[in-house]
Write an enzyme that holds these catalytic residues in place. Structure first.
Site, PDB file in Angstrom:
ATOM      1  N   GLU A  40     -11.437  17.717  30.353  1.00 51.89           N
ATOM      2  CA  GLU A  40     -10.815  17.757  29.037  1.00 51.89           C
ATOM      3  C   GLU A  40     -11.844  18.219  28.017  1.00 51.89           C
ATOM      4  O   GLU A  40     -13.022  17.859  28.092  1.00 51.89           O
ATOM      5  CB  GLU A  40     -10.231  16.402  28.650  1.00 51.89           C
ATOM      6  CG  GLU A  40     -11.213  15.253  28.673  1.00 51.89           C
ATOM      7  CD  GLU A  40     -10.536  13.918  28.446  1.00 51.89           C
ATOM      8  OE1 GLU A  40     -10.550  13.455  27.299  1.00 51.89           O
ATOM      9  OE2 GLU A  40     -10.039  13.324  29.417  1.00 51.89           O
ATOM     10  N   LYS A 128      -5.229   5.491  28.133  1.00 50.17           N
ATOM     11  CA  LYS A 128      -6.683   5.553  28.032  1.00 50.17           C
ATOM     12  C   LYS A 128      -7.172   4.247  27.404  1.00 50.17           C
ATOM     13  O   LYS A 128      -6.839   3.937  26.262  1.00 50.17           O
ATOM     14  CB  LYS A 128      -7.077   6.749  27.167  1.00 50.17           C
ATOM     15  CG  LYS A 128      -8.512   6.790  26.690  1.00 50.17           C
ATOM     16  CD  LYS A 128      -8.678   7.987  25.752  1.00 50.17           C
ATOM     17  CE  LYS A 128     -10.027   7.966  25.045  1.00 50.17           C
ATOM     18  NZ  LYS A 128     -10.187   9.167  24.184  1.00 50.17           N
TER      19      LYS A 128
END
Length: 211
Positions: A40, A128
């Site tokens: 990412e 997350k």
């Protein structure tokens, strides 16, 4: 393989946040060469959307590429248009809601039980847990009790020798930024990055895990 299944197998997401677009791209290349291929790119990095587009164009299916620190509706749309496979947010924000609306697999940031539930109920592919290092693996294990079906991905300050403990606690995968990337994305030592990538890979319990 769909993204969540891939994360159960790979266990590791690398997070690139750099002040130098060229160095950020080269960082992604080194990670891919070393077998860390779920990556990412933080939108807080310099030229992040252009970096994402370049990684996608030049590395293609060698990587599964996402955008992180997606905060706003516009950023979610821009990330989708840049061709990302997933979006990561630090919190339940407009960017998270828009990512879900757009049908992009979205990992929503949370910390408390209420936030974990809100993120999951809002359509998060996974949650997350951030910043994970504040409470450690035991906190992830505690969250698994009330939320056994919510995929959890702890991120923030996790070192190589701590990854197994988080995975043993029930995490799908771990997200690793500066302990892995170091200064590479700012124009630093790519050889050092390569050594760290190998160390992190050696510390991972490879082989497909089942949810």
């Amino acid at each position: 393989m769909e993204l969540l299944g891939l994360l159960w197998k790979k266990h590791l997401m690398a997070v690139i946040r750099g002040s130098d677009p060229e160095a950020s791209f080269q960082t992604a290349c080194v990670l891919a060469e070393e077998g860390i291929d779920v990556i990412e790119v933080s939108l807080t990095g310099a030229g992040a959307l252009k970096v994402i587009s370049r990684i996608g164009a030049e590395l293609g299916d060698r990587v599964v590429l996402g955008a992180s620190t997606v905060m706003t509706r516009d950023e979610a749309g821009q990330a989708r248009d840049a061709g990302v496979a997933f979006i990561v947010t630090p919190a339940m924000c407009e960017g998270a809601a828009r990512g879900v609306e757009l049908g992009v697999p979205t990992v929503i940031g949370a910390l408390t039980p209420s936030e974990v539930w809100s993120a999951s109920a809002s359509g998060a592919m996974a949650v997350k847990v951030f910043p994970a290092s504040v409470f450690g693996p035991s906190y992830v294990a505690s969250l698994r009790g009330p939320f056994p079906r919510v995929p959890l991905i702890p991120m923030g300050g996790i070192e190589a020798d701590q990854m197994a403990a988080y995975l043993d606690a029930g995490a799908v995968a771990v997200g690793i930024g500066s302990p892995l990337i170091g200064d590479a994305a700012d124009g630093g030592d790519l050889a050092g990055l390569r050594e760290r990538a190998r160390r992190f890979r050696r510390a991972l319990p490879y082989g497909e895990a089942l949810p």
